[in-house]
Design a protein around this motif. Sequence first.
Motif, short mmCIF file in Angstrom:
data_model
loop_
_atom_site.label_atom_id
_atom_site.label_comp_id
_atom_site.label_asym_id
_atom_site.label_seq_id
_atom_site.Cartn_x
_atom_site.Cartn_y
_atom_site.Cartn_z
N HIS A 114 -0.02 -6.36 -5.59
CA HIS A 114 1.27 -6.01 -6.21
C HIS A 114 2.45 -6.43 -5.33
O HIS A 114 2.33 -6.54 -4.11
CB HIS A 114 1.34 -4.52 -6.58
CG HIS A 114 1.34 -3.57 -5.42
ND1 HIS A 114 2.50 -3.10 -4.86
CD2 HIS A 114 0.34 -2.97 -4.73
CE1 HIS A 114 2.21 -2.25 -3.89
NE2 HIS A 114 0.91 -2.16 -3.78
N ASP A 274 3.20 -3.47 2.36
CA ASP A 274 2.51 -2.94 1.18
C ASP A 274 3.26 -3.45 -0.05
O ASP A 274 4.31 -2.92 -0.38
CB ASP A 274 2.48 -1.42 1.23
CG ASP A 274 1.87 -0.78 -0.01
OD1 ASP A 274 1.33 -1.51 -0.86
OD2 ASP A 274 1.94 0.45 -0.12
N ASP A 275 2.83 -4.44 -0.77
CA ASP A 275 1.53 -5.04 -0.68
C ASP A 275 1.67 -6.55 -0.52
O ASP A 275 0.81 -7.32 -0.88
CB ASP A 275 0.74 -4.67 -1.94
CG ASP A 275 -0.69 -5.16 -1.92
OD1 ASP A 275 -1.28 -5.23 -0.84
OD2 ASP A 275 -1.21 -5.51 -2.99
N GLU A 303 3.00 -1.05 -9.32
CA GLU A 303 1.83 -0.36 -8.77
C GLU A 303 2.26 0.96 -8.12
O GLU A 303 1.56 1.96 -8.22
CB GLU A 303 1.11 -1.25 -7.74
CG GLU A 303 -0.27 -0.74 -7.34
CD GLU A 303 -0.27 0.36 -6.30
OE1 GLU A 303 -1.26 1.11 -6.23
OE2 GLU A 303 0.71 0.52 -5.55
N GLU A 304 3.42 0.93 -7.48
CA GLU A 304 3.87 2.12 -6.73
C GLU A 304 4.22 3.29 -7.64
O GLU A 304 4.39 4.41 -7.17
CB GLU A 304 5.06 1.77 -5.83
CG GLU A 304 4.73 0.76 -4.72
CD GLU A 304 3.74 1.28 -3.70
OE1 GLU A 304 3.37 2.47 -3.76
OE2 GLU A 304 3.34 0.49 -2.84
N ASP A 346 -5.12 -4.52 -1.96
CA ASP A 346 -4.02 -3.63 -1.59
C ASP A 346 -4.26 -3.11 -0.17
O ASP A 346 -5.39 -3.13 0.32
CB ASP A 346 -3.93 -2.46 -2.59
CG ASP A 346 -2.52 -1.89 -2.67
OD1 ASP A 346 -1.71 -2.16 -1.76
OD2 ASP A 346 -2.24 -1.16 -3.64
N VAL A 347 -3.21 -2.65 0.43
CA VAL A 347 -3.30 -2.21 1.82
C VAL A 347 -4.01 -0.86 1.92
O VAL A 347 -4.14 -0.14 0.94
CB VAL A 347 -1.89 -2.09 2.45
CG1 VAL A 347 -1.20 -3.43 2.45
CG2 VAL A 347 -1.05 -1.04 1.72
MN MN Z 1 -0.08 -0.90 -2.31
#
Ligand code: MN
Length: 468
Positions: A114, A274-275, A303-304, A346-347
């Motif tokens: 993302h 991120d990310d 995403e967040e 993703d992280v």
């Molecule tokens: Mn993320």
Amino acid sequence: MSKDEKKTEGQKLQDALSYKKKNYFEEADDAERKEMFDYAEGYMAFLDQSKTEREACAYAVSAAKAKGFTEYKLGDKVKKGDKKYFVNRDKSIVVFRIGSEDLEKDGYRIIASHIDAPRVDIKQNPLYEDSGMCFLKTHYYGGIKKYQWTAIPLALHGVVMLADGAKKEIRVGDKEGDPVFYINDLLPHLGRDQMGKPAGKVIEGEQLNVVVGGLPYRDKELNNKIKLTVLKILNERYGMCEEDFLSAELSAVPAFGARDVGFDRALIGAYGHDDRVCSYPALTAVLDNDSRHTVLAMLVDKEEIGSEGTTGIQCKAYEDLMEEIALSLGADPRRVRAASKCLSSDVTAAYDSNFSEVFEKMNAAMISCGTCMCKFTGGGGKSGSSDASAEFVGEIRKIFAENGVVWQTAELGRVDVGGGGTVAKFVAKLNIDTVDLGVPVISMHAPYELISKADLYSNYKAFIAFMK
Ligand code: MN
Ligand code: MN
């Protein structure tokens, strides 16, 4: 006698049977360390240009064009060997290559990441003046520690749709010589009550007001003279008036750029790892490397805040794209999905000795030990996680071993301490084997996050191996 010959039988047996994480910097020779550092340069340039999803998307479009990729619109036909990108509403992008393999048997190789990041969004009716200063009211985006966003230089990024339909881009605060913006905090001298509050209440949402001016318009007859000065500047520069905030998307993001961290420059400090620390490797892996597979780098938005909306990964646009590609190549989309594989990139949280109490060290991501696989995410009891199968993890593990990828596995923190989710479960729902893989981050969701150059490069190498 070599070191190995001196070992006892027990030591040799222990070496053969035991598992130990490896520090990728230690594993790499000088040439590979140089590759890590060189790759980081491109990543940091990307970060400085891409503080919002729109900017990251625009970066990806020009990078794709430069590599000979052409735009795909829903309804287009594709053929083997095509290099394409699909843009969704200027906020997300899928960059893809059509491989030579039979799509129905081979499926897609998907890397999903993302490009949105936590930040402080401007409200729709935001502008006011109070006691010598002009402010913008905000509503934060994503999971932030609100107190971290005060007393730092901020930039304003975004777009405004004017009454006549014209679209104006705003980007102020990152360029040399630009003014910056600011959220106030309280001085310690008067902060006794504030410092006694729980951290979540130290700065409240409605206190995250961004300072944007202080110069009164010269007119004795007026109230709100500073606000008028600000409106006048906005009008001169962007043709906007106050009502145009109603149809604007503006965000306050940290004004500082990505920098090397440490005397040895092993780490990178930046806003929005991120990310983007997964998006950039996903993008470059697909742009720079041919593959016999059909590969897709999906750089998505929202995403967040739960992957919702028309630009989040739950939107049907991405499913439609995959279906169209399949049909265009004469393949049954259902079979293609069933044969596909996805790295949800993703992280994850890097182990931090300063906060050891929230980690379980054996199953924590160690910085510089390579990109990190999370077989499952979610909260207590693995709730809300897609939990990849042992078979799929085994398959990926084999690919990494064959390609010399230094990598590790982890869970996000101790059991029952907290949790988090990614886009993995939404892709898995499509009947696509999916597992999380991404870079460990220190101070995740802070205005300035920390990662290791070794982990960034390991992530890139992992993607190339996955595509091969
Ligand atoms: Mn993320
Ligand atoms: Mn996040």
